[in-house]
Design a protein around this motif. Structure first.
Motif, PDB file in Angstrom:
ATOM      1  N   ILE A 137      -4.680  -1.032  -4.544  1.00 39.84           N
ATOM      2  CA  ILE A 137      -5.059  -0.897  -3.868  1.00 39.84           C
ATOM      3  C   ILE A 137      -6.947  -0.107  -3.616  1.00 39.84           C
ATOM      4  O   ILE A 137      -6.550   0.872  -4.117  1.00 39.84           O
ATOM      5  N   GLU A 138      -7.755  -0.679  -3.387  1.00 41.51           N
ATOM      6  CA  GLU A 138      -8.931  -0.598  -4.094  1.00 41.51           C
ATOM      7  C   GLU A 138      -9.576   1.080  -3.536  1.00 41.51           C
ATOM      8  O   GLU A 138      -8.720   0.891  -2.221  1.00 41.51           O
ATOM      9  N   GLY A 139      -9.398   1.861  -3.383  1.00 37.85           N
ATOM     10  CA  GLY A 139     -10.381   3.469  -2.583  1.00 37.85           C
ATOM     11  C   GLY A 139      -9.140   3.682  -1.802  1.00 37.85           C
ATOM     12  O   GLY A 139      -9.389   4.668  -0.651  1.00 37.85           O
ATOM     13  N   LEU A 140      -7.565   3.740  -2.685  1.00 38.65           N
ATOM     14  CA  LEU A 140      -6.758   4.417  -1.822  1.00 38.65           C
ATOM     15  C   LEU A 140      -6.914   5.853  -2.015  1.00 38.65           C
ATOM     16  O   LEU A 140      -7.005   6.387  -3.324  1.00 38.65           O
ATOM     17  N   THR A 141      -6.733   6.645  -1.035  1.00 38.21           N
ATOM     18  CA  THR A 141      -7.048   8.791  -0.955  1.00 38.21           C
ATOM     19  C   THR A 141      -5.765   8.952  -1.124  1.00 38.21           C
ATOM     20  O   THR A 141      -4.493   8.096  -1.031  1.00 38.21           O
ATOM     21  N   VAL A 142      -5.611   9.972  -1.392  1.00 35.86           N
ATOM     22  CA  VAL A 142      -4.817  11.095  -1.579  1.00 35.86           C
ATOM     23  C   VAL A 142      -3.762  11.262  -0.117  1.00 35.86           C
ATOM     24  O   VAL A 142      -2.636  10.772  -0.200  1.00 35.86           O
ATOM     25  N   MET A 143      -4.087  10.525   1.560  1.00 32.98           N
ATOM     26  CA  MET A 143      -4.214  11.510   2.108  1.00 32.98           C
ATOM     27  C   MET A 143      -3.130   9.735   2.411  1.00 32.98           C
ATOM     28  O   MET A 143      -2.217   9.803   3.361  1.00 32.98           O
ATOM     29  N   ARG A 203       0.446   9.773   1.121  1.00 29.85           N
ATOM     30  CA  ARG A 203       1.216  10.050   1.237  1.00 29.85           C
ATOM     31  C   ARG A 203       1.213   9.572   2.504  1.00 29.85           C
ATOM     32  O   ARG A 203       3.148   9.485   2.792  1.00 29.85           O
ATOM     33  N   ILE A 204       0.671   8.947   3.638  1.00 33.40           N
ATOM     34  CA  ILE A 204       1.270   7.953   4.375  1.00 33.40           C
ATOM     35  C   ILE A 204       2.265   7.140   3.785  1.00 33.40           C
ATOM     36  O   ILE A 204       3.459   6.687   4.703  1.00 33.40           O
ATOM     37  N   ILE A 205       2.094   6.236   3.184  1.00 35.84           N
ATOM     38  CA  ILE A 205       2.525   5.378   2.290  1.00 35.84           C
ATOM     39  C   ILE A 205       4.032   5.920   2.103  1.00 35.84           C
ATOM     40  O   ILE A 205       5.294   5.266   2.032  1.00 35.84           O
ATOM     41  N   ALA A 206       4.133   7.211   1.841  1.00 35.17           N
ATOM     42  CA  ALA A 206       5.327   8.126   1.004  1.00 35.17           C
ATOM     43  C   ALA A 206       6.238   8.118   2.004  1.00 35.17           C
ATOM     44  O   ALA A 206       7.716   7.849   2.261  1.00 35.17           O
ATOM     45  N   ILE A 207       5.652   8.743   2.809  1.00 39.99           N
ATOM     46  CA  ILE A 207       6.171   9.132   4.252  1.00 39.99           C
ATOM     47  C   ILE A 207       7.204   7.907   5.215  1.00 39.99           C
ATOM     48  O   ILE A 207       7.819   7.674   5.278  1.00 39.99           O
ATOM     49  N   PHE A 208       5.637   7.042   4.849  1.00 43.20           N
ATOM     50  CA  PHE A 208       6.846   5.595   5.303  1.00 43.20           C
ATOM     51  C   PHE A 208       8.004   5.177   4.430  1.00 43.20           C
ATOM     52  O   PHE A 208       8.994   4.658   5.023  1.00 43.20           O
ATOM     53  N   VAL A 209       7.688   5.147   3.388  1.00 41.68           N
ATOM     54  CA  VAL A 209       8.676   5.019   2.208  1.00 41.68           C
ATOM     55  C   VAL A 209      10.169   5.786   2.951  1.00 41.68           C
ATOM     56  O   VAL A 209      11.326   5.255   2.229  1.00 41.68           O
ATOM     57  N   PHE A 210       9.552   6.852   3.000  1.00 41.55           N
ATOM     58  CA  PHE A 210      10.954   7.974   3.192  1.00 41.55           C
ATOM     59  C   PHE A 210      11.337   7.274   4.624  1.00 41.55           C
ATOM     60  O   PHE A 210      12.647   7.353   4.706  1.00 41.55           O
ATOM     61  N   SER A 211      10.739   7.104   5.792  1.00 39.40           N
ATOM     62  CA  SER A 211      11.151   6.324   7.098  1.00 39.40           C
ATOM     63  C   SER A 211      11.644   5.094   7.030  1.00 39.40           C
ATOM     64  O   SER A 211      13.363   5.039   7.542  1.00 39.40           O
ATOM     65  N   ALA A 212      11.909   4.358   6.473  1.00 47.13           N
ATOM     66  CA  ALA A 212      12.585   2.977   6.170  1.00 47.13           C
ATOM     67  C   ALA A 212      13.640   3.018   5.529  1.00 47.13           C
ATOM     68  O   ALA A 212      14.386   3.160   5.624  1.00 47.13           O
ATOM     69  N   VAL A 257      -7.755   0.183   4.899  1.00 47.59           N
ATOM     70  CA  VAL A 257      -8.347  -0.401   3.653  1.00 47.59           C
ATOM     71  C   VAL A 257      -6.800  -1.660   3.334  1.00 47.59           C
ATOM     72  O   VAL A 257      -7.490  -2.582   2.924  1.00 47.59           O
ATOM     73  N   LEU A 258      -6.244  -1.757   3.958  1.00 47.94           N
ATOM     74  CA  LEU A 258      -4.797  -2.645   4.068  1.00 47.94           C
ATOM     75  C   LEU A 258      -5.378  -3.870   4.282  1.00 47.94           C
ATOM     76  O   LEU A 258      -5.214  -5.116   4.034  1.00 47.94           O
ATOM     77  N   VAL A 259      -5.759  -3.842   5.855  1.00 46.48           N
ATOM     78  CA  VAL A 259      -6.892  -5.157   6.270  1.00 46.48           C
ATOM     79  C   VAL A 259      -8.101  -6.144   5.539  1.00 46.48           C
ATOM     80  O   VAL A 259      -8.217  -6.523   5.416  1.00 46.48           O
ATOM     81  N   ASN A 260      -8.526  -4.981   4.619  1.00 47.52           N
ATOM     82  CA  ASN A 260      -9.672  -4.993   3.352  1.00 47.52           C
ATOM     83  C   ASN A 260      -9.698  -5.353   2.974  1.00 47.52           C
ATOM     84  O   ASN A 260      -9.913  -6.120   2.284  1.00 47.52           O
ATOM     85  N   THR A 261      -8.216  -5.129   2.223  1.00 43.98           N
ATOM     86  CA  THR A 261      -7.471  -5.690   0.868  1.00 43.98           C
ATOM     87  C   THR A 261      -6.731  -7.109   0.709  1.00 43.98           C
ATOM     88  O   THR A 261      -7.062  -7.244  -0.350  1.00 43.98           O
TER      89      THR A 261
END
Length: 483
Positions: free
Chosen positions: A29-35, A38-47, A356-360
């Protein structure tokens, strides 16, 4: 801790740490930031946690919010902060995360719980059941219809678990008294309760947690304010059609050989001061919910459903109807689950991960109907094996981003409301297994239903319900009822 929970923990930790630690460009994902990572990782944790239930699903929501506060908020741990804003990304206001504990939609659901607890305390639910069922006579098919009607009606405003438990308790001695030769009739009558409880919850925004999650996300993320009245205007017909077809199927496939069935429900209307207060408050609250706003969202009585939900709470505590002990009866675990889901949505939105997801991802090239039906079927399958609340909390944040990227394509099928409310509907239509919903488990535990009968009936009702529901939602969206 069970073997399943241990495996769940191991898988969760491995996948979460992997998503947290890999370079950001790993995700493509172009331009993905550290923050955002982390949200992706927390989402994976929750899933992983919600699917494996390594800890209770409400506990997962609490952990989600704490993780977000410590690692993604503007009050995060000092060593978690980054030096380069362009690489690190935007933090989330800690107040925005903590506000979700008192999100207006969470308060709406809590108000529904308070109303239901008071109604059960003064036997309003049991007396309504006694009156309504008595109107349908003694013919087996009509008795079944009576149980379906009152169970669905109560489930619109009360916990479908509590409703199913009460109705099964009323029905069990009746079924036990029937002869062995009427086994089919027993099965049909027993199946009617969980089907009506599951479907009835679709009728109002407070009927079941996925409804609440859908309404909250539509309002907070897309600015679509679905009023209590507009929801009922669309979903009550869906409930009625599905229940009518279910009744036809049950009364035909599981036809009783009895001439008549005697239903005796003991009790009388409580005429105490507290009971009368509950009766009046219940009626007034429902009227305010329905007529607080018209179907286009314009104020009529000048009060929205979230505010109305707190009125019975205030009335009951000031009049002594609701005691300190009654607070423990509120389903706080459901409220925390919903709040955690909303917090996850805040993280996805405020870090601009959704943007970012919408644009990617080229959502605008996807067939809209395939996305609508595909998400519905996916949610139906997931909710068959896991909590429908957790399924909705997982999928709706993703579909919000999809709805943003496919705005023009979805317009031809009723817009974002068809996609998001359709997903909430799909979660409630999953009823093929005893573990699919608490009403299923309660009915199955009494021993009258075979798992094969529940599976066949649940799959049939679920698929027919999906078709009917999406047809009505598309029509309602095009007609602008949710606008």
């Amino acid at each position: 801790m069970t073997k399943k929970q241990i495996i769940g923990w191991i898988i969760t930790i491995i996948l979460t740490l992997f998503c947290w630690c890999v370079p950001t460009d790993f995700f493509g994902i172009e331009g993905l930031t550290v923050m955002q990572q982390r949200i992706i990782a927390i989402f994976v944790f929750s899933a992983c946690m919600w699917i494996s239930e390594a800890i209770p699903i409400w506990a997962t929501s609490v952990v989600i919010m704490v993780l977000m506060l410590l690692t993604t908020s503007d009050s995060m741990l000092e060593f978690m902060k980054g030096s380069d804003p362009a690489v690190f990304g935007e933090t989330i206001s800690y107040k925005s995360i903590m506000h979700e504990f008192a999100n207006p939609t969470v308060m709406l659901f809590m108000g529904g719980f308070v109303l239901a607890i008071a109604a059960a305390k003064y036997k309003l639910d049991a007396n309504l059941a006694r009156v309504v069922i008595g109107l349908f006579g003694k013919k087996p098919s009509m008795v079944m219809l009576g149980f379906i009607v009152i169970t669905a009606l109560l489930s619109m405003f009360m916990s479908n678990t509590a409703t199913a438990a009460m109705m099964v308790a009323i029905l069990t001695p009746v079924l036990a008294s029937l002869p062995e030769s009427d086994n089919k009739g027993k099965v049909g009558m027993a199946l009617a309760i969980p089907i009506a409880a599951n479907i009835g919850g679709l009728g109002t925004p407070i009927g079941t947690p996925p409804n609440v999650v859908a309404v909250g996300y539509l309002k907070d993320q897309l600015g679509i304010d679905v009023s209590f009245a507009s929801w009922m205007l669309v979903m009550v017909p869906v409930v009625l059609i599905i229940l009518f077809l279910s009744w036809i199927y049950l009364s035909t496939a599981f036809k009783s050989n009895q001439e008549a069935i005697e239903i005796k429900i003991e009790g009388s209307w409580d005429k105490s001061r507290e009971a009368i207060i509950v009766y009046i408050t219940f009626i007034v609250t429902v009227l305010l919910w329905v007529f607080g706003k018209d179907i286009n969202g314009h104020k009529t009585l000048g009060i929205n459903a979230n505010v109305v939900a707190l009125i019975p709470f205030a009335v009951f505590v000031i009049t002594g109807v609701f005691k300190k002990a009654d607070l423990a009866k509120i389903d706080w675990d459901v409220l925390w689950l919903v709040a955690g889901g909303f917090a996850l949505g805040v993280g996805i939105n405020d870090t601009k991960l959704a943007e970012v997801l919408v644009n990617t991802i080229p959502f605008n090239t996807w067939p809209a109907m395939l996305v609508i039906l595909g998400s519905g079927v996916l949610c139906l399958v997931m909710s068959t094996f896991m909590s429908n609340s957790a399924s909705a909390a997982l999928l709706i944040p993703i579909l919000i981003a999809v709805a943003t990227g496919m705005k023009e394509q979805l317009a031809a099928f009723g817009g974002a409301t068809t996609l998001i409310i359709g997903l909430a509907m799909s979660a409630s239509l999953a009823m093929a297994l005893p573990i699919s919903t608490p009403p299923n488990a309660i009915a199955y535990s009494k021993g009258f239903i075979k798992q094969k009968d529940m599976a066949v009936t649940g799959i049939l009702v679920g698929l027919v319900g999906l078709v009917i529901g999406y047809i009505v939602l598309i029509f309602a969206g095009k007609a602008g009822i949710f606008a």
